[in-house]
Design an enzyme around this catalytic site. Structure first.
Site, PDB file in Angstrom:
ATOM      1  N   HIS A 175      -7.366   3.142   3.414  1.00 29.01           N
ATOM      2  CA  HIS A 175      -7.194   3.944   4.634  1.00 29.01           C
ATOM      3  C   HIS A 175      -8.537   4.197   5.338  1.00 29.01           C
ATOM      4  CE1 HIS A 175      -3.220   4.895   2.983  1.00 29.01           C
ATOM      5  NE2 HIS A 175      -2.912   5.492   4.114  1.00 29.01           N
TER       6      HIS A 175
ATOM      7  N   CYS B  58      -4.294  -1.442  -2.052  1.00 33.35           N
ATOM      8  CA  CYS B  58      -4.414  -0.004  -2.278  1.00 33.35           C
ATOM      9  C   CYS B  58      -5.304   0.167  -3.505  1.00 33.35           C
ATOM     10  CB  CYS B  58      -3.019   0.563  -2.545  1.00 33.35           C
ATOM     11  SG  CYS B  58      -3.000   2.281  -3.064  1.00 33.35           S
TER      12      CYS B  58
ATOM     13  N   ASP C 246       0.868  -1.185   0.000  1.00 31.81           N
ATOM     14  CA  ASP C 246       0.000   0.000   0.000  1.00 31.81           C
ATOM     15  C   ASP C 246       0.900   1.229   0.000  1.00 31.81           C
ATOM     16  OD1 ASP C 246      -2.438   1.554   0.303  1.00 31.81           O
ATOM     17  OD2 ASP C 246      -1.833   1.922   2.363  1.00 31.81           O
ATOM     18  N   SER C 247       0.288   2.377  -0.235  1.00 29.83           N
ATOM     19  CA  SER C 247       1.052   3.627  -0.203  1.00 29.83           C
ATOM     20  C   SER C 247       1.459   4.008   1.223  1.00 29.83           C
ATOM     21  CB  SER C 247       0.212   4.749  -0.802  1.00 29.83           C
ATOM     22  OG  SER C 247      -0.942   4.934  -0.009  1.00 29.83           O
TER      23      SER C 247
ATOM     24  N   TYR D 222      -0.609   8.487  -2.720  1.00 30.65           N
ATOM     25  CA  TYR D 222      -0.582   8.149  -4.146  1.00 30.65           C
ATOM     26  C   TYR D 222      -1.754   8.825  -4.881  1.00 30.65           C
ATOM     27  CZ  TYR D 222       2.848   4.264  -3.809  1.00 30.65           C
ATOM     28  OH  TYR D 222       3.972   3.492  -3.655  1.00 30.65           O
TER      29      TYR D 222
ATOM     30  N   CYS E 246     -10.989   3.117  -0.491  1.00 26.66           N
ATOM     31  CA  CYS E 246      -9.592   3.427  -0.181  1.00 26.66           C
ATOM     32  C   CYS E 246      -9.289   2.654   1.086  1.00 26.66           C
ATOM     33  CB  CYS E 246      -9.410   4.926   0.055  1.00 26.66           C
ATOM     34  SG  CYS E 246      -7.777   5.357   0.702  1.00 26.66           S
TER      35      CYS E 246
ATOM     36  N   GLU F 254      -2.801   8.844   8.133  1.00 22.07           N
ATOM     37  CA  GLU F 254      -1.330   8.724   8.196  1.00 22.07           C
ATOM     38  C   GLU F 254      -0.744   9.516   9.364  1.00 22.07           C
ATOM     39  OE1 GLU F 254       0.977   6.930   6.386  1.00 22.07           O
ATOM     40  OE2 GLU F 254      -0.564   5.933   5.200  1.00 22.07           O
TER      41      GLU F 254
END
Ligand code: DGL
Length: 270
Positions: free
Chosen positions: A187, A74, A11-12, A43, A185, A153
């Site tokens: 996240h 991702c 994943d990013s 990303y 997504c 993040e």
């Protein structure tokens, strides 16, 4: 006997940990290696060519570790790089978009489905195309939520700021009539309680990650590469291109059953 090689997840950043958390539950005998490209996250706003190149670099890192199957955990990378990566490696590669689509199509009753994701995922229209190819009469509402990833993040996903940002960003979906919302997504499941609160309990949230692990399980059986059930102490490795401290903080908060101590890796130099 089983095949002891690990499953790789990329994943990013930390988002793919929502997929890994499901893998821990659904595939308790499998060894897992996770790589988050935190240094180059997000990303979402990046051009497709760059996302493909970064995904390729992450894939090569894990292929060198002899993984037996790769999960592109991702959505942004799945949207633009899945087909390319599948052609370049000899192992099965699973993305997160189709499994989420299948779940949404099965769930919706009123055929009003919304999808939220990064700018890259929404711009690719991958969910819209996938949903409408399975169920042409579904109305799909798509919304990019560029501020969500940085909330996660920076470990602010349960903060009052997160509540405000989520409420403001999701306003355009208020009168859509959606009964199903795809968290497009990886996240976003960390923001799930806040998102659910904003959209109301009548809306079904689809977590593509959880659906994806179901597909991984089917593929492990199909290719006869599942680990045997006597592997009681599977091995978990975590790598990040960014700060291991921040990665470990979020990972240990999110994954309650295991203790994470990630290693730093520099993909551009490798
Ligand atoms: N977690 C990623 C996704 O599923 C990407 C977030 C980002 O790097 O913008 O799309």
């Amino acid at each position: 006997m089983g095949n002891k090689h690990a499953i790789g997840l990329i994943d990013s950043g930390v988002g793919g940990l929502t997929v890994l958390k499901e893998a821990l539950k659904q595939l308790p005998n499998e060894n897992l290696i996770y790589l988050g490209d935190t240094a180059r996250c997000p990303y979402g706003p990046r051009p497709a060519d760059q996302v493909i190149e970064f995904t390729r670099q992450m894939t090569q890192f894990l292929v060198q570790k002899n993984i037996k199957l790769l999960v592109i955990a991702c959505n942004t990378a799945t949207a633009v790089a899945l087909d390319v990566i599948r052609q370049e490696v000899a192992i099965p590669v699973v993305g997160v978009i189709l499994p989420g689509t299948r779940a949404a199509v099965k769930t919706t009753q009123n055929h009003q489905v919304a999808v939220i994701g990064t700018e890259g995922t929404i711009k690719s229209a991958s969910y819209q195309k996938a949903i409408q190819s399975k169920m042409p009469n579904v109305k799909v509402y798509s919304l990019a939520c560029p501020k969500f990833v940085s909330l996660v993040e920076s470990n602010q996903f349960l903060s009052p700021v997160a509540k405000k940002v989520v409420a403001e960003t999701l306003l355009p979906l208020q009168y859509s009539g959606m009964d199903t919302l795809i968290l497009g997504c990886t996240h976003y499941p960390l923001l799930r309680p806040i998102i659910q609160n904003v959209v109301g309990s009548q809306v079904h949230l689809i977590d593509s990650g959880a659906e994806t692990v179901g597909e991984v399980s089917v593929l492990l059986d199909y290719f006869e590469i599942a680990n045997s059930i006597d592997n009681k102490t599977p091995n978990y490795e975590f790598y990040t291109t960014g700060s291991t401290k921040m990665f470990d903080e979020i990972a240990n908060e999110w994954l309650d059953n295991i203790s994470v101590k990630s290693k730093h890796v520099d993909l551009e130099r490798d």
